[in-house]
Design an enzyme around this catalytic site. Structure first.
Site, PDB file in Angstrom:
ATOM      1  N   GLN A  64      53.486  36.498  35.657  1.00  0.00           N
ATOM      2  CA  GLN A  64      53.994  37.854  35.907  1.00  0.00           C
ATOM      3  C   GLN A  64      55.448  37.845  36.378  1.00  0.00           C
ATOM      4  OE1 GLN A  64      50.323  38.982  38.391  1.00  0.00           O
ATOM      5  NE2 GLN A  64      50.916  40.916  37.447  1.00  0.00           N
ATOM      6  N   HIS A  74      45.155  35.854  34.255  1.00  0.00           N
ATOM      7  CA  HIS A  74      46.584  35.877  33.909  1.00  0.00           C
ATOM      8  C   HIS A  74      47.053  34.512  33.419  1.00  0.00           C
ATOM      9  CE1 HIS A  74      48.281  39.802  34.875  1.00  0.00           C
ATOM     10  NE2 HIS A  74      47.681  39.826  36.062  1.00  0.00           N
ATOM     11  N   HIS A  86      40.766  38.022  38.350  1.00  0.00           N
ATOM     12  CA  HIS A  86      41.843  38.761  37.675  1.00  0.00           C
ATOM     13  C   HIS A  86      43.094  37.883  37.570  1.00  0.00           C
ATOM     14  CE1 HIS A  86      44.385  42.632  37.270  1.00  0.00           C
ATOM     15  NE2 HIS A  86      45.284  41.675  37.450  1.00  0.00           N
ATOM     16  N   GLU A  87      43.441  37.191  38.674  1.00  0.00           N
ATOM     17  CA  GLU A  87      44.664  36.368  38.676  1.00  0.00           C
ATOM     18  C   GLU A  87      44.503  35.128  37.797  1.00  0.00           C
ATOM     19  OE1 GLU A  87      47.169  37.833  39.695  1.00  0.00           O
ATOM     20  OE2 GLU A  87      46.136  39.370  40.862  1.00  0.00           O
ATOM     21  N   CYS A 126      47.096  46.419  38.088  1.00  0.00           N
ATOM     22  CA  CYS A 126      47.873  45.195  37.887  1.00  0.00           C
ATOM     23  C   CYS A 126      49.343  45.534  38.058  1.00  0.00           C
ATOM     24  CB  CYS A 126      47.619  44.655  36.481  1.00  0.00           C
ATOM     25  SG  CYS A 126      48.509  43.123  36.125  1.00  0.00           S
ATOM     26  N   LEU A 127      50.079  44.684  38.767  1.00  0.00           N
ATOM     27  CA  LEU A 127      51.499  44.957  38.986  1.00  0.00           C
ATOM     28  C   LEU A 127      52.288  44.922  37.675  1.00  0.00           C
ATOM     29  CD1 LEU A 127      52.093  42.988  42.321  1.00  0.00           C
ATOM     30  CD2 LEU A 127      51.811  45.455  42.017  1.00  0.00           C
ATOM     31  N   GLY A 182      47.485  40.539  44.708  1.00  0.00           N
ATOM     32  CA  GLY A 182      47.487  39.282  43.975  1.00  0.00           C
ATOM     33  C   GLY A 182      48.636  39.262  42.990  1.00  0.00           C
TER      34      GLY A 182
HETATM   35 NI    NI Z   1      47.393  41.528  37.260  1.00  0.00          NI
END
Ligand code: NI
Length: 173
Positions: free
Chosen positions: A50, A140, A136-137, A94-95, A45
């Site tokens: 991000q 963000h 989660h997304e 998380c990226l 995701g």
């Molecule tokens: Ni994340």
């Protein structure tokens, strides 16, 4: 095009993102670039903030089996319209917080409404990993990271590690 992913801490990861109006070709291109960036990372995701764009757009694909068909999803203005009372716990990453993982408890299933890549309204109930990922997304888009669910000690330890990582990357290590 692969986009650079912002690393926590970064003020752009703490912003309340703006809803998207008309789905333009530029936004579709951004969504496609985000999918490419997510697959390349690799991740399941990615949210627009991000990659430095504070708009309400997320992409995801939680298909796990290598021999299963991929399911790239583009969600503009995603909104949770229902959350289950029962919860599930997943070890999240998380990226924007590379190599850090922690258990987070969330509703086990959620119904989400969004506009797809063509601007059509969609609604679906997600379960399992998909439910965790979409929550989660969407977090963000509200400036919230999975480490915000952890205790202050654990959170600041991870933040210090990320500050160190960013210093090392800036020096070219
Ligand atoms: Ni994340």
């Amino acid at each position: 095009m692969i986009l650079p992913i912002l690393i926590h801490p970064d003020p752009r990861l703490k912003k309340l993102c703006d809803p998207v109006g008309q789905i333009t070709d530029d936004l579709r291109r951004l969504a496609d670039d985000m999918l490419q960036t997510m697959y390349e990372a690799p991740g399941i995701g990615l949210a627009a903030p991000q990659v430095g764009v504070t708009k309400r757009l997320i992409v995801m694909d939680c298909v796990k089996a290598a021999d299963a068909a991929p399911r790239p999803m583009v969600l503009f203005n995603p909104e949770i319209t229902w959350s289950s009372e029962d919860t599930s716990t997943y070890e999240e990453g998380c990226l924007s917080i590379p190599d850090q993982y922690a258990d987070v408890q969330r509703p086990a299933s959620v119904t989400v409404r969004w506009l797809d890549r063509e601007g059509q309204a969609q609604e679906e109930t997600f379960t399992d990993l998909w439910a965790t990922c979409v929550q989660h997304e969407i977090d963000h888009l509200n400036g919230k990271l999975f480490i915000d669910y952890l205790g202050p000690m654990k959170r600041s330890m991870i933040t210090r590690k990320m500050e160190k990582l960013k210093r090392e990357r800036a020096r070219g290590h």
